[in-house]
Every structure is written in structure tokens, then in C-alpha cells.
Design a protein around this motif. Structure first.
Motif, PDB file in Angstrom:
ATOM      1  N   GLU A 152       0.848  -1.191   0.000  1.00 43.26           N
ATOM      2  CA  GLU A 152       0.000   0.000   0.000  1.00 43.26           C
ATOM      3  C   GLU A 152       0.891   1.251   0.000  1.00 43.26           C
ATOM      4  OE1 GLU A 152      -3.422   0.680   0.174  1.00 43.26           O
ATOM      5  OE2 GLU A 152      -3.735  -1.420  -0.342  1.00 43.26           O
ATOM      6  N   PRO A 153       0.446   2.315  -0.658  1.00 41.47           N
ATOM      7  CA  PRO A 153       1.235   3.556  -0.601  1.00 41.47           C
ATOM      8  C   PRO A 153       1.399   4.027   0.848  1.00 41.47           C
ATOM      9  CG  PRO A 153      -0.550   3.734  -2.200  1.00 41.47           C
ATOM     10  CD  PRO A 153      -0.749   2.443  -1.446  1.00 41.47           C
ATOM     11  N   MET A 195      -3.198   4.045   7.188  1.00 36.08           N
ATOM     12  CA  MET A 195      -3.375   4.866   8.389  1.00 36.08           C
ATOM     13  C   MET A 195      -4.388   5.986   8.134  1.00 36.08           C
ATOM     14  SD  MET A 195      -1.623   3.369  10.671  1.00 36.08           S
ATOM     15  CE  MET A 195      -1.627   1.760   9.891  1.00 36.08           C
ATOM     16  N   ALA A 196      -4.528   6.395   6.887  1.00 32.33           N
ATOM     17  CA  ALA A 196      -5.496   7.448   6.543  1.00 32.33           C
ATOM     18  C   ALA A 196      -6.929   6.983   6.767  1.00 32.33           C
ATOM     19  CB  ALA A 196      -5.298   7.887   5.095  1.00 32.33           C
ATOM     20  N   THR A 197      -7.137   5.691   6.895  1.00 30.92           N
ATOM     21  CA  THR A 197      -8.486   5.173   7.143  1.00 30.92           C
ATOM     22  C   THR A 197      -8.848   5.196   8.631  1.00 30.92           C
ATOM     23  OG1 THR A 197      -7.746   2.869   7.358  1.00 30.92           O
ATOM     24  CG2 THR A 197      -8.296   3.647   5.125  1.00 30.92           C
ATOM     25  N   LEU A 198      -7.884   5.490   9.480  1.00 26.29           N
ATOM     26  CA  LEU A 198      -8.149   5.554  10.917  1.00 26.29           C
ATOM     27  C   LEU A 198      -8.922   6.836  11.251  1.00 26.29           C
ATOM     28  CD1 LEU A 198      -4.706   4.368  12.317  1.00 26.29           C
ATOM     29  CD2 LEU A 198      -6.835   3.054  12.150  1.00 26.29           C
ATOM     30  N   PRO A 199      -9.619   6.847  12.377  1.00 28.53           N
ATOM     31  CA  PRO A 199     -10.358   8.047  12.772  1.00 28.53           C
ATOM     32  C   PRO A 199      -9.424   9.253  12.936  1.00 28.53           C
ATOM     33  CG  PRO A 199     -10.966   6.180  14.157  1.00 28.53           C
ATOM     34  CD  PRO A 199      -9.796   5.753  13.322  1.00 28.53           C
ATOM     35  N   PRO A 200      -9.914  10.455  12.626  1.00 30.13           N
ATOM     36  CA  PRO A 200      -9.083  11.660  12.739  1.00 30.13           C
ATOM     37  C   PRO A 200      -8.426  11.822  14.106  1.00 30.13           C
ATOM     38  CG  PRO A 200     -11.113  12.186  11.597  1.00 30.13           C
ATOM     39  CD  PRO A 200     -11.235  10.762  12.085  1.00 30.13           C
ATOM     40  N   ARG A 201      -9.161  11.558  15.187  1.00 30.47           N
ATOM     41  CA  ARG A 201      -8.591  11.742  16.531  1.00 30.47           C
ATOM     42  C   ARG A 201      -7.366  10.862  16.759  1.00 30.47           C
ATOM     43  NH1 ARG A 201     -10.813  14.810  20.171  1.00 30.47           N
ATOM     44  NH2 ARG A 201     -12.838  15.715  19.770  1.00 30.47           N
ATOM     45  N   VAL A 202      -7.279   9.758  16.039  1.00 30.23           N
ATOM     46  CA  VAL A 202      -6.098   8.884  16.122  1.00 30.23           C
ATOM     47  C   VAL A 202      -4.976   9.470  15.271  1.00 30.23           C
ATOM     48  CG1 VAL A 202      -5.205   6.581  15.567  1.00 30.23           C
ATOM     49  CG2 VAL A 202      -7.476   6.839  16.613  1.00 30.23           C
TER      50      VAL A 202
END
Length: 153
Positions: free
Chosen positions: A56-57, A62-69
Motif C-alpha cells: 500500500e502507498p 493509516m489514513a483510514t483511521l479516525p481523525p482523533r487517532v
């Protein structure tokens, strides 16, 4: 008291230069943010059942994780960028034995604003406020750099 042997001679132990304290404080703060990042990221990856894929690029999963994370990770990355200039300037002042009250005040102010920026970005992340904190830290660092140039040149 003795210091490590350097070039076959022993140098007497001296008190650490005051400019080293804000340097170590910011380094410690960076480790706090690193721990906070992983304390939130690892559980989030497990909850999302993300299967880490090296093909994966960079950052895509990690971009799929919730913003607060992600905010903690974004801040940790931030702490590895601009503060490198702070470390270089502050350590230069310490090595050359230069640091007046203004320089020390600017160094501690930089550390305080960066820590405030970290907490703000990692929790509420209101971008205009975060930008103001980041800009203030940048201006403080510029002032410290100019002060170092005046003292060293």
C-alpha cells in the motif's frame, strides 16, 4: 567528579549549560507524543482490523483511521520537522557557551508553545487556532535564531 575520558585526559565535571534544559525538555515531550501516538494507533488498527500491507502507498492504511487517532501521528511528525532547527540553534548556543536571559526565555517559550500546539492538535485540532500556535512557535524560533546569530557572530 570526573567526566568520561576524552583524548587520554579527564575533564572536570561541570554544570550543564542552561540551554540544554529546554533541548532535553522538547526531546522528552517528543517521546511523550510518540507514546500517545502508539497508545491510540495500535488499538485503532486492531479495532478496524486493518491488515498491514507493505504494498500500500505510504500512509494509505493509516489514513483510514479516525481523525482523533491520526492527529497524534500528525503532531509527532511535526515534532520531527521544525524542531530540528531549534535543536541545532540551541545546541550551538550551548556548545559556544552563549545564552543570555533573552535566549533562554525564547528557548523555553518555543518549548512551551510547541507542547501547547501538540496538546491542541492531538485533542481538539481547530485548525485556525493550531495555525496560530504553529506560527507563534515559528516566530519564536526565528527570534531565537536571530539572537543566536547576534551572540555568535
Amino acid at each position: 567528579m570526573r567526566r568520561r575520558e576524552l583524548s587520554g585526559t579527564l575533564a572536570p565535571m561541570t554544570h550543564p549549560h542552561p540551554m540544554l534544559f529546554p533541548v532535553i525538555a522538547l526531546a522528552l515531550w517528543s517521546h511523550v507524543m510518540w507514546a500517545w501516538m502508539y497508545a491510540t494507533r495500535i488499538p485503532a488498527v486492531k479495532r478496524a482490523r486493518i491488515k498491514l500491507d507493505r504494498n500500500e502507498p505510504r500512509g494509505a492504511q493509516m489514513a483510514t483511521l479516525p481523525p482523533r487517532v491520526r492527529w497524534k501521528s500528525d503532531n509527532y511528525t511535526n515534532l520531527m520537522e521544525q524542531p530540528t532547527v531549534f535543536y541545532a540553534v540551541a545546541l550551538s548556543l550551548a556548545v559556544y557557551g552563549q545564552a543570555d536571559t533573552l535566549g533562554l526565555t525564547l528557548a523555553w517559550a518555543y518549548v512551551a508553545v510547541r507542547a501547547t500546539h501538540s496538546v491542541f492538535q492531538a485533542t481538539v485540532n481547530i485548525i485556525p487556532v493550531r495555525f496560530c500556535l504553529f506560527a507563534l512557535s515559528g516566530l519564536t524560533l526565528i527570534a531565537l535564531t536571530v539572537r543566536a546569530a547576534v551572540l555568535l557572530f
